[in-house]
Structures are given as C-alpha cells and as structure tokens.
Design a protein around this motif. Structure first.
Motif: not given
Ligand code: MLT
Length: 407
Positions: A17, A40-42, A109, A132, A186, A217, A248, A346, A385
């Motif tokens: 990321f 992009g990034i979640g 994380k 991930y 993910n 998630y 999330k 996603y 994604r």
């Molecule tokens: C992702 O986009 O895969 C996640 O947001 C990354 C994360 O939660 O660290």
C-alpha cells in the motif's frame, strides 16, 4: 558492530500500500487537475457513528477532571469493553468466549503481525495466495522463509485461492503448523461456509496445528448461514486465534481499536511436547510490549454495542455494501468476471491482463485507484481489487470513468 536483520533484505521492495500511495502521489503531482478517486486501500471515508462520538467526548471530559481521570489502563483492555465484545460478538452467536479471553489492541494488522513471535522459527506456515501481505512479510522478517524466487518465498506452503476453488483454499496435502485464514477474505471478498471451516479446524486438531483467523470484515456478512467467528465451529477453541477490528465495522481506521481472541484452551507445544496455553504467552507479551488502547477510544468502541451504536454501525455497513453492489453491477455489465462484493467490501475482478498494467491504466486514464492483484501474491496476477470504501457519489463517478475506458 551493529548488524542488521538480513531477513529484511529478502522482502520485496516496499509494503504494497505504500508502493501504491507513491505511484498515486507521483500521478497527482503531474496531473494536479485530475480528481483522483481512491478505491484502493480499504480505508473508510464516513465519519464515526454518533454514539461513538458521544462516548468519545464524554470520556475526554472525564480525563479533564482529577476525580474521573484515568492513567495507565489494563494492558488487555478495560472490562467494560471486553465484556461488551464477549456478549455481543460471541456469546450472542453461540460462541463460547469469555471477556478474559479478549485482548484489546490498536489494530488487527499489528496483532496478526506480532502473534508470530510466540512461535519458533522452524515451524511450517501455510499462507493463502492471494493474501493480505502482513501475514507473509512478518514471517519473512522473522526468518521463517528462504529467498523470494519466481514470485514466491521458499519454505512457505502457499494455499492457492483461485476461480476453480471459489477462492477458498483447500486443505494442504502436507503437514503444516501455522495456518492463516481470512474470511470474508481480503483481497478476494470470498466467504467460507461452516462446513468448510470445520474441515480446517479438524485438520488443525489432527495435526497439532494452529489457525490464525482474521475476521476483520465479519461485519459485512449478510448471509446468516456463514460463520462470523471461527469459534462458532465446534473444537476451534483449542486450535484457533481470532483477530477482529473496529476499523471497517465502525470506521475506526484512524481512531485505532481492535482485539484478538485467545481462548484459554488454545495450545502450542514445547520441544518436549509439553502443552502450553498460548493465552498465557500472549498475555505476557501484551503486558511487556503494550500499554493498552487509550481510555476514550475504548469508550468509543464500547458504544458500538449500545442500541444506538448497533443501528448506526449497521447503517455504515449498508452504505458501503450499496457501493459494493453498484461496483458489482457495473463490472458485470461490462462483461468482466468478479467475486466478492456481497458479504464483503472488496470486489475481485478478473482483468484479463497484467494486474499492474490494469492498475496503471485506471490511474492514468480514468484517475481511479484500485489495488493490483499481483501485489497480494502470484495467484492475484491478472486480477484487480476494487474497494467499496468511498462515498456513493465517488463510486458512481469512478464506475462511469471505468466503463468509459473498458467498453
Ligand atoms: C487493505 O486495503 O487491504 C486494508 O485496508 C489494509 C489494512 O487493513 O491494513
């Protein structure tokens, strides 16, 4: 002479990321007039639920007064939050988890990255592909892999998640000791049924293995037949650890609050084959290396479980799922195959071309950021994604631009 941990030299360039962020920043610098839409990034985009904000404010006020001020809290988290989690997230679904098996932290994380230090260097690890990146990179840093060769690290058992298996990896033929699973997944957005998950639990029990189950998630699950927790599966308490997050589910990506569930029966073995409680070891680590999540943040997280908070977090999730639904419909209309997006934020799209090329094309020609599948592993090659975390209006605009390019 200070010597470096050479395992870091095996890592692939920068973290996925960060790499994407750099490319986006470079594009933005050269194209300041483009309104880049980030899928992009979640990372969530909507404000915290009002119930959380109210509790947050109240707790901050408490900190201003000597009589209600709090200094160091319990490293494992305050009882008020651990109780609320145990009752609402687990016991209400028939999962036998008690408050003292919950360790509140500042992120899933960090926890998924840190947990591996409880285990020896010579264990065999099974990691899904795509994955991930944190699960893999932290084990590389710890020296559990060989070199990166042909898109993969030596010494890792990769669990291929492909269109053929519905992006749910099969049980490995060989014996492994530590297994990483993430559902809803993910990056692919796939889900696992109770029967499939039971097979993994049985495998772990038969092989004295441990499953690290990332359920960050779970709040997106709308199909009630699907497990939200691995502890809904019989026998999991001895062989599984679960990671959860408020990031999330309630928009805490910037606020930071998560938790890890380590049942008391969960076990690992020493070189003599003696059984040890992982709970005790994780508690020891947590107390030594962590000083707890701030009091106001834990109060804000507790509010997620109030009647008001429950309603507001459901609304948040529905909002992002509506975005996901829009993305799925548009992608389908364009004739592309996709997975996820139903019980997950996603959408995993078969781009039918090199995934970094696809990423660059969307960025440069449509001003839309996605995540290239290859960044999650070699089975992700050919995929991108798209994340549903943004405003509905931005998602609509992004899909309009994408449709223009792909039609
Ligand atoms: C992702 O986009 O895969 C996640 O947001 C990354 C994360 O939660 O660290």
């Amino acid at each position: 002479m200070i010597t470096i941990n050479e395992n870091y030299l095996k890592l692939q360039a920068s973290y996925l990321f960060s790499d994407i962020a750099k490319r986006v920043a470079a594009f933005q610098e050269n194209n300041p007039e483009t309104d880049v839409i980030k899928l992009g990034i979640g990372d969530v985009t909507k404000g915290l639920p009002q119930a959380c904000i109210k509790a947050f404010h109240q707790a901050v006020d408490e900190m201003a007064d000597d009589s209600s001020f709090r200094g160091y809290g319990p490293e494992q988290g305050y009882d008020f939050l651990r109780e609320a989690i145990a009752v609402n997230d687990f016991q209400s679904r028939g999962a036998d988890i008690s408050a003292d098996e919950i360790f509140v932290s500042d992120g899933a994380k960090c926890d998924t990255g840190n947990i591996q230090e409880l285990f020896t260097e010579d264990i065999t690890i099974a990691i899904p592909d795509p994955v991930y990146p944190v699960y893999l990179d932290t084990n590389v840093m710890a020296g559990r892999t060989g070199h990166f060769d042909n898109g993969r690290y030596e010494g890792i058992v990769y669990l291929n998640s492909t269109q053929e298996n519905g992006f749910v990896p099969s049980i490995p033929k060989e014996k492994v000791d530590l297994i990483y699973l993430c559902f809803p997944n993910n990056p692919t957005g796939s889900t696992i049924s109770k029967d499939e998950l039971k097979k993994w639990v049985d495998y772990a029990r038969d092989n004295k293995a441990l499953i690290l189950f990332d359920a960050a998630y779970e709040a997106f699950i709308r199909d009630d037949s699907l497990p939200k927790s691995i502890f809904e599966i019989e026998g999991a308490r001895e062989v599984a650890i679960e990671f959860r997050s408020f990031s999330k589910s309630a928009g805490f990506t910037g606020t930071r609050c998560a938790f890890t569930v380590v049942p008391k029966e969960c076990r690992a073995y020493d070189s003599q084959g003696v059984i040890h409680q992982i709970h005790e070891f994780w508690n020891r680590r947590h107390c030594t290396k962590f000083n707890g999540v701030s009091y106001p943040v834990q109060r804000a997280a507790e509010a997620v479980y109030s009647e008001e908070g429950k309603g507001q977090t459901v609304e948040l999730i529905q909002y992002y799922l509506r975005n996901a639904n829009l993305i799925c419909n548009e992608i389908e209309a364009l004739g592309y195959q996709y997975d996820g997006g139903k019980n997950s934020p996603y959408i995993w799209i078969d781009g039918r071309r090199d995934s970094w090329d696809f990423f660059d094309m969307l960025l440069n020609e449509a001003g839309v950021v996605c995540t290239p599948g290859a960044g999650f592993g070699s089975c992700g090659e050919g995929y991108i994604r798209i994340s549903a975390f943004n405003s509905y209006e931005n998602v609509e605009e992004a899909m309009r631009r994408i449709a223009e390019k792909l039609k």
